[in-house]
Design a protein around this motif. Sequence first.
Motif, PDB file in Angstrom:
ATOM      1  N   MET A 259       3.409  12.490  12.820  1.00 48.89           N
ATOM      2  CA  MET A 259       2.503  12.400  11.696  1.00 48.89           C
ATOM      3  C   MET A 259       3.156  11.545  10.597  1.00 48.89           C
ATOM      4  O   MET A 259       4.300  11.748  10.245  1.00 48.89           O
ATOM      5  N   ALA A 260       2.388  10.593  10.078  1.00 50.89           N
ATOM      6  CA  ALA A 260       2.909   9.703   9.035  1.00 50.89           C
ATOM      7  C   ALA A 260       3.018  10.448   7.706  1.00 50.89           C
ATOM      8  O   ALA A 260       2.233  11.345   7.414  1.00 50.89           O
ATOM      9  N   ARG A 261       4.003  10.031   6.936  1.00 48.35           N
ATOM     10  CA  ARG A 261       4.184  10.636   5.615  1.00 48.35           C
ATOM     11  C   ARG A 261       3.075  10.170   4.684  1.00 48.35           C
ATOM     12  O   ARG A 261       2.642   9.021   4.726  1.00 48.35           O
ATOM     13  N   LYS A 262       2.633  11.057   3.842  1.00 49.01           N
ATOM     14  CA  LYS A 262       1.605  10.736   2.864  1.00 49.01           C
ATOM     15  C   LYS A 262       2.257  10.038   1.678  1.00 49.01           C
ATOM     16  O   LYS A 262       3.318  10.442   1.211  1.00 49.01           O
ATOM     17  N   LYS A 263       1.608   8.988   1.198  1.00 52.23           N
ATOM     18  CA  LYS A 263       2.106   8.286   0.015  1.00 52.23           C
ATOM     19  C   LYS A 263       2.069   9.226  -1.179  1.00 52.23           C
ATOM     20  O   LYS A 263       1.054   9.866  -1.447  1.00 52.23           O
ATOM     21  N   THR A 264       3.163   9.298  -1.882  1.00 48.41           N
ATOM     22  CA  THR A 264       3.197  10.127  -3.092  1.00 48.41           C
ATOM     23  C   THR A 264       3.240   9.274  -4.352  1.00 48.41           C
ATOM     24  O   THR A 264       2.933   9.753  -5.430  1.00 48.41           O
ATOM     25  N   ILE A 265       3.647   8.029  -4.187  1.00 47.67           N
ATOM     26  CA  ILE A 265       3.698   7.115  -5.329  1.00 47.67           C
ATOM     27  C   ILE A 265       2.659   6.029  -5.090  1.00 47.67           C
ATOM     28  O   ILE A 265       2.806   5.195  -4.200  1.00 47.67           O
ATOM     29  N   LEU A 266       1.610   6.081  -5.874  1.00 50.13           N
ATOM     30  CA  LEU A 266       0.491   5.170  -5.701  1.00 50.13           C
ATOM     31  C   LEU A 266       0.614   3.965  -6.628  1.00 50.13           C
ATOM     32  O   LEU A 266       1.331   4.008  -7.634  1.00 50.13           O
ATOM     33  N   LYS A 267      -0.127   2.933  -6.299  1.00 51.22           N
ATOM     34  CA  LYS A 267      -0.158   1.716  -7.098  1.00 51.22           C
ATOM     35  C   LYS A 267      -0.496   2.031  -8.556  1.00 51.22           C
ATOM     36  O   LYS A 267       0.115   1.499  -9.482  1.00 51.22           O
TER      37      LYS A 267
END
Length: 181
Positions: free
Chosen positions: A1-9
């Motif tokens: 399972m891919a890690r979820k982005k926690t730091i968004l643009k």
Amino acid sequence: MARKKTILKSHILDTAYDVVKTEGFEGFTARNIAKTMNCSTQPIYLEFKNMDDLKNELYIKIQEYLTETIFKQTHSEDPILNTCLNFIHFAKDEPIFFRALFLEDHLGPERMQNLPYEAMLDAFEQEEKTKGLSKAEQRKLFEKIWITVYGTAALLAQDLIKLDETLLNDNLTRTIKEASK
């Protein structure tokens, strides 16, 4: 399972905006922005091609702030005077941010000068005496008025003069009146 982005643009852009607002462009580095966000520089370069790309997105955010917040304030009944006062009060209230945007050349002086010019064109359209001016006449009137406004704002932002609201209003009213002849 891919890690979820926690730091968004949007988080990076908001942080970059806050950094420039409080530190000026001296703090506008990937390392400093990452440090402020408690992360590495990797998320910045995943979301933006480079720092110029981030700077261009930052300009759009700054443009929105100036247009929707700073130039929408009301200090008087006269829209032209309001535009002048808004710019000057911005310099007084947020001197670091003002200097970064209007006294230093980080976002392009023509691009930055266009923001108050557009605000003034809107003000000209609201005033009966300036509504019918040609583009060339509007530009000339803006330049006559803006010399005083920009100079006052620059002096305030550098803490070289103190703001006397009554004197400021009198000087600006006189400048607008003389320039409009």
